[in-house]
Design an enzyme around this catalytic site. Sequence first.
Site, short mmCIF file in Angstrom:
data_model
loop_
_atom_site.label_atom_id
_atom_site.label_comp_id
_atom_site.label_asym_id
_atom_site.label_seq_id
_atom_site.Cartn_x
_atom_site.Cartn_y
_atom_site.Cartn_z
N ASP A 16 67.20 68.23 49.24
CA ASP A 16 67.34 67.23 48.72
C ASP A 16 67.52 66.74 47.08
OD1 ASP A 16 66.09 64.33 48.89
OD2 ASP A 16 64.14 64.43 49.19
N ASP B 103 71.15 61.71 51.37
CA ASP B 103 70.87 62.31 50.27
C ASP B 103 69.99 63.65 50.82
OD1 ASP B 103 68.17 60.96 50.80
OD2 ASP B 103 68.04 61.16 49.00
N GLU B 104 69.66 63.87 52.36
CA GLU B 104 69.12 65.35 52.26
C GLU B 104 69.43 65.33 53.90
OE1 GLU B 104 64.63 64.76 53.21
OE2 GLU B 104 64.82 62.41 52.82
#
Length: 414
Positions: free
Chosen positions: A28, A121-122
């Site tokens: 993350d 983003d993860e």
Amino acid sequence: MSRRQFRPPPRTSDAPPDDTGCTILHVDMDAFYASASLLDHPHLRGTPVIIGGGGRSVVLSATYEARAFGVTSAMPMTRAKRLCPQATVIRPDHDRYAAISAAVMATFRSVTDLVEPLSLDEAFLDVAPAVRRLGSPATIGQWVRDTIADEQGITCSVGVAATKFVAKLASGLAKPDGLLVVPRADVLTFLHQLPVGALWGVGDRTEEALHRLGLMTIGDIAHTPVDTLRRALGDASGTHLHTLAWGRDERRVQPAVTEKSIGSDETFAHDIDDPDAIHRELLRLADRTAARVRAAGMVGRTVTVKVRFADFTTITRSRTLREATDVSREIYAAARALYDSLGLQRARIRLVGVRMEGLVDVERASRQPRLDDPEQGWREADRAVDRASARFGAGAVRPGSLVSDRRRQSPPPG
DNA sequence: TCTGGGGTCCTGGTACTG
DNA sequence: TCTGCAGTACCAGGACCC
């Protein structure tokens, strides 16, 4: 990017944790949108920065310096600016974020093919196939962190565990810029002291319902009869939370997850009550949604319209078509019919949205073209618009009713 | 305080069908 | 022809996630 942050439970030993069998990594990015924006504004490092738009928008992300003032993602911008008036506000640059995200995902795929992106983003990684080549899961997690920091100039946090759910919790607890391993033997100790809100799937409402039952920790949930949870939360949620509370999570990392719906909605700068303006917005949203459905190589059968009123109450209306479609005109016709069927008389509208559901691959759709089918022509027209947009930019070709009056009245060039 | 935009999943109600 | 039932599809809304 998790909105819920919890303090990690205290470590009871200084020995390196045993990551045997913990092949699931959850990676993350830390304050991703803010960190990515600071790459272009390095002089703002170490200062409070808020990423967001104007008007009635909300905070997309904020640096940890801004978060210290109480600014959180999804908070209305007006409130964020009040809490932290000295913060610099930067408009989001989604192209930039997408480019960085693509590079980060490429780094993940250099480790393993088993990468499941959750958002820009993860992602989850199953590193089982890479352990022999690259080392233990924790070693791989650290390599990923170092590589992203070196190549992209941003930090990330990594959770290492035997299941997706625990890995995700671990990465949240490792934030910012950390790595946390939850050994298999420690899963229940780790889980049971966390608050119920830490569970994936427990938001504000469910947390309230659990508190009403006197359940404050995940351990409390684990030791509550599953029937009690099902009565309070419904069959699926009750069973799901009870299973997770005992650390059981059979979900595998799935590299290819196909979209089930695609849609767009738009909040007006000011509430409006003009039916013509709302029809124009529906046309624009139907156009945008259809283009995205076509770009995904899919067609959809159910059209859903969302309307949010000035008092924030929200309704949806949907209609399932006889055949799946990706034709802008068909989607708009259905959306407009759904909206008109509401019979709203000058109601003040805050937001409208158009969504296509029941998506299937266009190759698998069983649409039978007929010689007299007028939509064949519209489909070809849509394809031409898509090609023009790809060449000259989105919005290069628009329905006539979306061209502003001023522009329509201006004389032709030349 | 005043709530974006993109999604997924679940639930309960209703309509349809055999 | 009518009724009851079960299964399924559809619809609307809520909760949740990032």
